[in-house]
Design a protein around this motif. Structure first.
Motif, PDB file in Angstrom:
ATOM      1  N   PRO A  93      20.980  39.585 -65.670  1.00 21.49           N
ATOM      2  CA  PRO A  93      19.617  39.901 -65.959  1.00 21.49           C
ATOM      3  C   PRO A  93      18.756  40.293 -64.942  1.00 21.49           C
ATOM      4  O   PRO A  93      18.951  39.706 -63.594  1.00 21.49           O
ATOM      5  N   SER A  94      17.656  41.000 -65.031  1.00 19.54           N
ATOM      6  CA  SER A  94      17.050  41.231 -64.188  1.00 19.54           C
ATOM      7  C   SER A  94      16.184  40.327 -63.744  1.00 19.54           C
ATOM      8  O   SER A  94      15.903  39.206 -64.304  1.00 19.54           O
ATOM      9  N   GLU A  95      15.552  40.243 -62.482  1.00 19.74           N
ATOM     10  CA  GLU A  95      14.787  39.240 -61.901  1.00 19.74           C
ATOM     11  C   GLU A  95      13.356  39.111 -62.663  1.00 19.74           C
ATOM     12  O   GLU A  95      13.084  37.863 -62.991  1.00 19.74           O
ATOM     13  N   ALA A  96      13.125  40.021 -63.320  1.00 19.07           N
ATOM     14  CA  ALA A  96      11.875  40.058 -64.406  1.00 19.07           C
ATOM     15  C   ALA A  96      12.147  38.953 -65.379  1.00 19.07           C
ATOM     16  O   ALA A  96      11.318  38.187 -65.793  1.00 19.07           O
TER      17      ALA A  96
ATOM     18  N   PHE B  47      12.109  32.714 -67.411  1.00 18.08           N
ATOM     19  CA  PHE B  47      12.765  31.423 -67.611  1.00 18.08           C
ATOM     20  C   PHE B  47      12.331  30.438 -66.225  1.00 18.08           C
ATOM     21  O   PHE B  47      11.802  29.161 -66.794  1.00 18.08           O
ATOM     22  N   ARG B  48      12.339  30.665 -65.410  1.00 13.65           N
ATOM     23  CA  ARG B  48      11.798  29.890 -64.184  1.00 13.65           C
ATOM     24  C   ARG B  48      10.411  29.430 -64.428  1.00 13.65           C
ATOM     25  O   ARG B  48      10.016  28.435 -64.169  1.00 13.65           O
TER      26      ARG B  48
ATOM     27  N   HIS C  61      32.790  28.238 -62.215  1.00 15.40           N
ATOM     28  CA  HIS C  61      33.140  29.148 -60.966  1.00 15.40           C
ATOM     29  C   HIS C  61      31.741  29.858 -60.419  1.00 15.40           C
ATOM     30  O   HIS C  61      31.341  29.717 -59.118  1.00 15.40           O
ATOM     31  N   ARG C  62      30.960  30.196 -61.431  1.00 18.09           N
ATOM     32  CA  ARG C  62      29.676  31.084 -60.992  1.00 18.09           C
ATOM     33  C   ARG C  62      28.723  30.085 -60.445  1.00 18.09           C
ATOM     34  O   ARG C  62      27.874  30.156 -59.488  1.00 18.09           O
ATOM     35  N   PHE C  63      28.483  28.828 -61.181  1.00 17.01           N
ATOM     36  CA  PHE C  63      27.615  27.836 -60.848  1.00 17.01           C
ATOM     37  C   PHE C  63      27.950  26.657 -60.411  1.00 17.01           C
ATOM     38  O   PHE C  63      27.842  25.659 -61.151  1.00 17.01           O
ATOM     39  N   PRO C  64      28.605  26.403 -59.357  1.00 15.90           N
ATOM     40  CA  PRO C  64      29.339  25.165 -58.951  1.00 15.90           C
ATOM     41  C   PRO C  64      28.253  24.103 -58.810  1.00 15.90           C
ATOM     42  O   PRO C  64      28.888  22.800 -58.964  1.00 15.90           O
TER      43      PRO C  64
ATOM     44  N   LEU D  14      20.632  31.235 -67.624  1.00 14.97           N
ATOM     45  CA  LEU D  14      20.005  30.151 -66.966  1.00 14.97           C
ATOM     46  C   LEU D  14      20.408  29.830 -65.606  1.00 14.97           C
ATOM     47  O   LEU D  14      19.847  29.364 -64.659  1.00 14.97           O
ATOM     48  N   GLY D  15      21.687  29.868 -65.664  1.00 17.13           N
ATOM     49  CA  GLY D  15      22.456  29.621 -64.318  1.00 17.13           C
ATOM     50  C   GLY D  15      21.984  30.603 -62.983  1.00 17.13           C
ATOM     51  O   GLY D  15      21.799  30.333 -62.007  1.00 17.13           O
ATOM     52  N   GLU D  16      21.957  32.020 -63.736  1.00  9.21           N
ATOM     53  CA  GLU D  16      21.438  32.961 -62.876  1.00  9.21           C
ATOM     54  C   GLU D  16      20.149  32.663 -62.277  1.00  9.21           C
ATOM     55  O   GLU D  16      19.623  33.287 -61.373  1.00  9.21           O
ATOM     56  N   ALA D  17      19.217  32.070 -63.139  1.00 13.25           N
ATOM     57  CA  ALA D  17      17.981  31.730 -62.711  1.00 13.25           C
ATOM     58  C   ALA D  17      17.972  30.391 -61.913  1.00 13.25           C
ATOM     59  O   ALA D  17      16.830  30.061 -61.184  1.00 13.25           O
ATOM     60  N   GLY D  18      18.939  29.896 -61.288  1.00  6.81           N
ATOM     61  CA  GLY D  18      18.903  28.751 -60.575  1.00  6.81           C
ATOM     62  C   GLY D  18      18.615  27.392 -61.305  1.00  6.81           C
ATOM     63  O   GLY D  18      18.442  26.432 -60.696  1.00  6.81           O
TER      64      GLY D  18
END
Length: 323
Positions: A86-89, A94-95, A137-140, A114-118
């Motif tokens: 998803p885009s940073e926007a 979520f952040r 794997h993506r979010f260890p 949510l994982g991509e958002a950290g």
């Protein structure tokens, strides 16, 4: 935190059923049933532009991302995460929502957003079991549990596949608006009002429904006599089977053992008594078939994560409190 405003942030190619689950719980006016009205906002980066779901089906969000500001709950619905991040926007929504004190909830593959958002780093999470290895794997930095329906950690709820989203949504309603409201919504949806384990609690998988009708009379008898001893030899006799055949058939039709099935039923009945009555804990234990308050506390602590008295304080229905 109240629950008056829910914002769903659509990523690319959302999935229809999981999105429908969220709308069914939060987006329908059920004030006639005594459910407080919740403002439901469908948001996307391109409001007014149809987004493809599948097989030519599209959905159009009427609101932009800024509409999610101030929401009590921001939802990340399931989507095809293989199509890209998803885009940073979108991720910033979520952040920012979490930073400002809102709850976040993902359904199935929505956990990847949510994982991509950290936001899953250092927290427990879950997703559909087919995607759990990929999430790890993506979010260890997140602790993924593939064996639960949902988990809540620091105002972030992630749920497993498809119908587990119902459990997560109803859990949040239960925590914010009370057990009575969650039960009214569940009754309209014709689903169990609770299969969860309380606050910040990993929950057991639900007791599987019976696949056939062979043991249905025995199961009904077991539910109606929870306060009685139910040895396998007695149950097998009621089913007109040998103990070995009964145990094998029971596992085939329910997916579990008689002892585990019975314990789940007793815990469910105890929860209902704790929520809907002022009966002493000892009486609840007796009626639910535990025999003593100590044994009830033991099983409650293991499976629910709360002491019976603490559970009652948290989840007692509004009608009971008023009485």
């Amino acid at each position: 935190m109240a629950l008056t405003r829910v914002a769903v942030v659509l990523p690319g190619r959302p999935t229809l059923f999981e999105l429908g689950v969220v709308h069914e719980v939060f987006g329908i006016d059920r004030t006639d049933d005594g459910v407080p009205l919740i403002e439901f906002l469908l948001c996307s980066e391109t409001p007014g532009v149809p987004l493809e779901v599948s097989h030519g089906i599209t959905i159009t969000a009427p609101h932009g991302l800024d509409a999610a500001r101030g929401a009590d709950l921001v939802v990340a619905p399931a989507y095809d995460y293989t199509l890209g991040t998803p885009s940073e926007a979108v991720l910033d929504v979520f952040r920012q929502a979490h930073a400002e004190g809102a709850y976040l909830l993902s359904v199935c593959s929505g956990a990847f957003a949510l994982g991509e958002a950290g936001l899953l780093d250092g927290r427990c999470s879950t997703t559909h079991w087919r995607h759990s290895d990929e999430l790890k794997h993506r979010f260890p930095a997140t602790r993924v549990d593939p064996d639960v329906l949902f988990v809540e950690d620091d105002r972030i709820l992630t749920s497993a596949g498809t119908a587990a989203g119902i459990d997560a949504c109803l859990h949040h309603v239960r925590c914010e608006l009370g057990a009575a409201v969650a039960t009214r919504i569940a009754r309209r949806m014709v689903v169990p009002p609770q299969r969860d384990g309380g606050q910040r609690q990993f929950i057991d998988m639900p007791v599987p429904e019976v696949a056939g009708d062979t043991l249905q009379p025995v199961l009904e008898w077991m539910r109606e006599h929870l306060d009685e001893e139910q040895p396998v030899r007695l149950l097998a006799r009621r089913a007109s089977m040998s103990e070995r055949t009964f145990a094998r058939r029971f596992a085939a039709e329910t997916g579990t053992t008689p002892a585990k099935w019975l314990l789940a039923q007793r815990l469910h009945h105890a929860r209902m008594l704790l929520e809907g009555t002022d009966l002493p804990i000892e009486t609840v234990a007796d009626r639910a078939g535990f025999g003593s308050a100590a044994l009830l506390r033991h099983h409650f602590g293991n499976r629910v994560g709360l002491a019976p008295a603490e559970y009652r304080k948290t989840f007692r229905s509004a009608d009971t409190r008023a009485g």
